[in-house]
Every structure is written in C-alpha cells, then in structure tokens.
Design a protein around this motif. Structure first.
Motif, PDB file in Angstrom:
ATOM      1  N   LYS A 191      46.006  42.577  44.166  1.00  0.00           N
ATOM      2  CA  LYS A 191      46.625  41.984  42.983  1.00  0.00           C
ATOM      3  C   LYS A 191      46.232  42.816  41.767  1.00  0.00           C
ATOM      4  CE  LYS A 191      46.967  37.201  44.569  1.00  0.00           C
ATOM      5  NZ  LYS A 191      46.649  35.779  44.269  1.00  0.00           N
ATOM      6  N   LYS A 192      47.181  43.641  41.341  1.00  0.00           N
ATOM      7  CA  LYS A 192      46.886  44.549  40.231  1.00  0.00           C
ATOM      8  C   LYS A 192      46.602  43.782  38.944  1.00  0.00           C
ATOM      9  CE  LYS A 192      48.666  48.681  37.946  1.00  0.00           C
ATOM     10  NZ  LYS A 192      49.782  49.677  37.892  1.00  0.00           N
ATOM     11  N   SER A 193      47.350  42.715  38.703  1.00  0.00           N
ATOM     12  CA  SER A 193      47.187  41.967  37.455  1.00  0.00           C
ATOM     13  C   SER A 193      45.792  41.332  37.358  1.00  0.00           C
ATOM     14  CB  SER A 193      48.250  40.877  37.358  1.00  0.00           C
ATOM     15  OG  SER A 193      48.132  39.979  38.447  1.00  0.00           O
ATOM     16  N   SER A 196      48.493  51.645  48.410  1.00  0.00           N
ATOM     17  CA  SER A 196      49.678  51.547  47.547  1.00  0.00           C
ATOM     18  C   SER A 196      50.976  51.302  48.297  1.00  0.00           C
ATOM     19  CB  SER A 196      49.828  52.779  46.639  1.00  0.00           C
ATOM     20  OG  SER A 196      50.312  53.888  47.374  1.00  0.00           O
ATOM     21  N   THR A 202      43.164  42.640  39.187  1.00  0.00           N
ATOM     22  CA  THR A 202      42.258  43.686  39.712  1.00  0.00           C
ATOM     23  C   THR A 202      41.396  43.132  40.837  1.00  0.00           C
ATOM     24  OG1 THR A 202      40.550  43.307  38.026  1.00  0.00           O
ATOM     25  CG2 THR A 202      42.223  44.980  37.541  1.00  0.00           C
ATOM     26  N   SER A 209      45.779  54.023  40.355  1.00  0.00           N
ATOM     27  CA  SER A 209      46.025  53.177  41.518  1.00  0.00           C
ATOM     28  C   SER A 209      45.049  53.537  42.627  1.00  0.00           C
ATOM     29  CB  SER A 209      47.456  53.376  42.003  1.00  0.00           C
ATOM     30  OG  SER A 209      47.746  52.498  43.063  1.00  0.00           O
ATOM     31  N   THR A 219      51.377  45.129  49.374  1.00  0.00           N
ATOM     32  CA  THR A 219      50.202  44.559  48.708  1.00  0.00           C
ATOM     33  C   THR A 219      49.417  43.617  49.607  1.00  0.00           C
ATOM     34  OG1 THR A 219      51.571  42.808  47.799  1.00  0.00           O
ATOM     35  CG2 THR A 219      51.209  44.763  46.430  1.00  0.00           C
TER      36      THR A 219
END
Lengths: 112, 116
Positions: free
Chosen positions: B68-70, B52, B72, B30, B55
C-alpha cells in the motif's frame, strides 16, 4: 549443490585468533553477499561481490574483516584478531539477476 | 534512505486464527520488498516478494502481503495460523545498485508464537 552452503556451521575462537568462514553459492549466481546477524537482531549487510569484484564493502565493521571471491564462485570471510563483539551468525546469500537472494544456513561464531 | 520498521517485536496468536505482522517502509523510489522467515537454527527462507507488479502478493505456506503505497505499508497476513508458523519474520527492503541486484536492509524482526 541445490542451495547455498556454508562451513563451518559453528566456530568457537579464542579472542585474538583469526577465523575463516566459507560460502559456496548456488552454481551460476553472479552476486554474493555477506551479512552479520547479532543475537536477537536482524541481519546487517557486510559486503557484496559481483563475480570476483567486490563492489561494496561499506558494511565491514573494521579493517579486521576481509572478504574475497577470487574465482567468482566460492567466497571466504576472514576475521583477524577476533574480539568478543564479533560473536554473531554470519550469513551468506547468492543471487542471479533478480532481486531474490537465497541464504545459506549461516556460521555461528562464538568468541571467548 | 531505505528502511523498514516492524511495528511489533512479538505477536502471539492461537492456532487457527488469523496472523497479521505489520511492516512500514521508507524509500525514495518504488521499492522491492520481501518477507523472510527464520525458524530456530535454520537459514532465512523467502516467503514472498513485491517488485512493482500486483500489489497483493501471494507467498508460500498460505502467506500473503499487500503493498500500500499511500500508507507505505507491506503487512504480512495469513488467514489461519498453524503451529509450524512459529518463527521469526523479517520485513526487508532492497537497495539497488543501478540495474544490478543489491543489498537487503532488514527490519528488527517479529517473533510469532502460535498457541495450541
């Protein structure tokens, strides 16, 4: 002072001369970083100090580059026998215990 | 390895229209992500940072970015551009040394032009 200061702001050197660039970090900041920004590029990491200890110098491009921070405050970046490819803006940043780095205005080095 | 990719080297918008500067990151954990702005002959100024928590991160001068982690991604937006926003913008990821502060890895920059 209120922010990171660097001197000189501009430096013109003849090829082969030695130069010394100074950085005064924000008072109390334990971490100090040097970056090199070539024309039209993003800054690139050179070296990192935590207090007086140089913990990472992996970004220094050659053994002509040397940095020190003897008392854990002011830092000097020295370049020996300057070459034209050393022409760039040299940025200093300092940080306390957070991720945020505060940058100085930079020193623009021109090697003729 | 950590890296960032700024998808546009130049973006031009009209004053009063929305701004979108795109950034994708690569990180094995992360990351901490930042946007910095650099006005001509000025130092780098921090716009905002993600570490972290929420968001959606709000920064200075009306800028915000969404992590947006999904995807990147960490795109920078502003609802309405102002002439003074014309500058170069850098997306940045940090490389951490244990628990201490760390070095920054910069993208190649996006030059934002604002037309009257």
């Amino acid at each position: 002072g209120a922010g990171v200061s660097q001197s000189p702001r501009y430096k013109v050197a003849k090829r082969g001369q030695d130069v010394a660039l100074r950085c005064d970090p924000i008072s109390g900041h334990v971490s100090l970083f040097w970056y090199q920004q070539a024309l039209g590029q993003g800054p690139e990491f050179l070296t990192y100090f935590q207090n007086e200890a140089q913990l990472d110098k992996s970004g220094l491009p050659s053994d002509r580059f040397f940095a020190e921070r003897p008392e854990g405050s002011v830092s000097t970046l020295k370049i020996q026998r300057t070459q034209q490819e050393d022409s760039a803006v040299y940025l200093c940043a300092s940080s306390s215990t957070t991720d945020t780095q505060y940058f100085g205005p930079g020193t623009r080095l021109t090697v003729l | 390895a950590q890296s960032v990719t700024q998808l546009d080297s130049h973006v031009s918008v009209s004053e009063g229209t929305p701004v979108l500067l795109r950034c994708n990151y690569s990180s094995s954990y992360s990351p901490s992500l930042f946007w910095y702005v650099q006005h001509p002959n000025k130092g780098l100024q921090l716009l905002l940072k993600y570490t972290s928590a929420a968001t959606l991160v709000k920064g200075i001068n009306g800028f915000e970015a969404e992590f947006k982690k999904s995807e990147t991604s960490f795109h920078l937006t502003k609802p309405s551009a102002h002439m003074s926003d014309a500058a170069e913008y850098f997306c940045v990821v940090s490389l951490r040394y244990g628990g201490a502060t760390n070095k920054l890895i910069f993208g190649t920059g996006t030059l934002l032009a604002v037309q009257p």
